[in-house]
Write an enzyme that holds these catalytic residues in place. Structure first.
Site, PDB file in Angstrom:
ATOM      1  N   LYS A 200       0.915  -1.370  -0.014  1.00  0.00           N
ATOM      2  CA  LYS A 200       0.054  -0.152   0.217  1.00  0.00           C
ATOM      3  C   LYS A 200       0.808   1.137  -0.084  1.00  0.00           C
ATOM      4  O   LYS A 200       1.772   1.334   1.134  1.00  0.00           O
ATOM      5  CB  LYS A 200      -0.723   0.014   1.255  1.00  0.00           C
ATOM      6  CG  LYS A 200      -1.878   1.173   1.242  1.00  0.00           C
ATOM      7  CD  LYS A 200      -2.754   1.250   2.556  1.00  0.00           C
ATOM      8  CE  LYS A 200      -3.681   2.159   2.516  1.00  0.00           C
ATOM      9  NZ  LYS A 200      -4.668   2.062   3.640  1.00  0.00           N
ATOM     10  N   LYS A 254      -2.137  -1.377  -3.862  1.00  0.00           N
ATOM     11  CA  LYS A 254      -2.850  -0.525  -3.750  1.00  0.00           C
ATOM     12  C   LYS A 254      -2.143   0.988  -3.843  1.00  0.00           C
ATOM     13  O   LYS A 254      -1.236   0.922  -3.158  1.00  0.00           O
ATOM     14  CB  LYS A 254      -3.683  -0.491  -2.471  1.00  0.00           C
ATOM     15  CG  LYS A 254      -4.474   0.682  -2.370  1.00  0.00           C
ATOM     16  CD  LYS A 254      -5.170   0.520  -1.081  1.00  0.00           C
ATOM     17  CE  LYS A 254      -5.977   1.896  -0.553  1.00  0.00           C
ATOM     18  NZ  LYS A 254      -6.532   1.961   0.864  1.00  0.00           N
TER      19      LYS A 254
HETATM   20  N1  FVT Z   1      -8.347   1.440   3.564  1.00  0.00           N
HETATM   21  C1  FVT Z   1      -8.950   1.735   2.322  1.00  0.00           C
HETATM   22  C2  FVT Z   1      -8.792   2.835   1.533  1.00  0.00           C
HETATM   23  O1  FVT Z   1      -7.725   3.539   1.875  1.00  0.00           O
HETATM   24  C3  FVT Z   1      -9.293   3.205   0.194  1.00  0.00           C
HETATM   25  C4  FVT Z   1      -8.532   4.188  -0.544  1.00  0.00           C
HETATM   26  C5  FVT Z   1      -9.344   4.825  -1.671  1.00  0.00           C
HETATM   27  O2  FVT Z   1     -10.260   4.310  -2.443  1.00  0.00           O
HETATM   28  O3  FVT Z   1      -8.841   5.836  -1.979  1.00  0.00           O
END
Ligand code: FVT
Ligand code: MG
Length: 332
Positions: A200, A254
């Site tokens: 992440k 992510k």
């Molecule tokens: N822990 C989940 C997220 O941070 C989602 C981030 C996003 O959709 O920008």
């Protein structure tokens, strides 16, 4: 004839017509590849728009069954729940994360009751619950790793008890997968899966999500001491190795589109179930252009999602899940 000057091998032959293109297509997006992130909020009969995420909504628990039914009816296998925690119950250590009746747990129980076969993914991290918007507890300006992990393992157990099938730690603390695995196993939740937000990145693309959760204005500083540097790729391999060793069942990268190279490396090197989160900023970016008429809506959505399959993903968390599932259904 002058044809002899041309190559015998002509890649265009396999693009000649639709049936041939279907036969040679390498990757396909299927509804089984889609996970729909949803936002739940307090109150009654709420359906709030999120300004920076056109089409996304925050819904109250009394509306959540109707909301999620859209996904169930389309055959989407799982939803990921994100709670909009009111400021009044946020504090420095995210105590509300451990409340068995918090928004996430109420939403989970309600969804499970209505749709026992739908997968429910619960985000484990403290940022929706802290008054400073960080994913861990802070001491003298530092985000404490081990003290945060002690809370996260309790948070994971709280969610498993509420019915979450998959625990998805998104905090990026070291060692949290092991701690969560041990706590789940020690309490009879040995079949509860862990989808680790493993790679992440400290990304600008989370902005609209923080608007949706109301944590954007709270956050002081940045998350660079725990989330990864966008300049790094080898480091992601070490993160994956560690999460797998600690018991992660599924790995996540992510954000998504700017990190397709990471997905490909993870897939080739580890050959484990790999997911990507097409995050709020990616959604906002595409929707902004779609709404301006600059991009074709349906083709853009589908092209953005097939890219994840091509890169090696099993599935994608995407705010386009309903749209994509409808397009896939209508294609057939
Ligand atoms: N822990 C989940 C997220 O941070 C989602 C981030 C996003 O959709 O920008
Ligand atoms: Mg890690």
């Amino acid at each position: 004839m002058s044809n002899a000057a041309y190559p015998l091998s002509r890649p265009r032959r396999n693009r000649h017509d639709a049936f041939t293109r279907r036969l040679v297509q390498e990757h396909r997006l299927h509804v089984d590849n889609l996970i729909w992130p949803i936002f739940v909020c307090e109150g009654e009969n709420q359906r709030q728009k999120v300004d920076s995420m056109p089409g996304a909504e925050r819904v109250s628990v009394d509306n959540v069954v109707e909301h999620v039914r859209q996904a169930v009816d389309l055959g989407i296998p799982a939803v990921a729940i994100f709670p909009v925690t009111p400021m009044s119950v946020r504090d420095a250590t995210g105590t509300e994360a451990l409340n068995p009746d918090n928004l996430m747990c109420r939403a989970s129980r309600t969804i499970k009751d209505a749709f026992p076969d739908l997968g429910i993914i619960g985000d484990v991290a403290l940022d929706p619950y802290t008054d400073h918007g960080h994913d861990g507890v802070i001491e003298n300006g530092r985000i404490l790793n081990d003290a945060s992990v002690e809370i996260l393992r309790q948070q994971a157990l709280n969610q498993a008890r509420a019915g979450n099938d998959i625990i998805a730690p998104s905090d990026m603390m070291d060692g949290r997968v092991k701690a969560i695995r041990e706590t789940l196993d020690g309490n009879g939740y040995d079949t509860t899966r862990i989808m680790a937000y493993t790679a992440k990145y400290a990304s600008a693309f989370y902005g609209p999500f923080r608007d949706a959760l109301g944590s954007g204005s709270l956050l002081h500083g940045d998350k660079k001491t725990y989330q990864m540097d966008p300049a790094n790729s080898d480091e992601a391999m070490r993160e994956v190795e560690q999460d797998l060793r600690e018991g992660a069942d599924m790995i996540m990268v992510k954000p998504g589109m700017p990190y397709l190279d990471i997905i490909r490396r993870v897939r080739e090197r580890f050959e484990v179930p790999t997911f990507a989160y097409q995050v709020s900023g990616e959604y906002a970016m595409l929707m902004g252009a779609i709404q301006n008429g600059w991009l074709d809506r349906d083709r853009t959505i589908m092209e953005s999602l097939i890219a994840f399959k091509r890169a090696g993903c099993n599935g994608i968390l995407t705010y386009f899940a309903l749209d994509a599932a409808r397009l896939l259904r209508d294609e057939r």
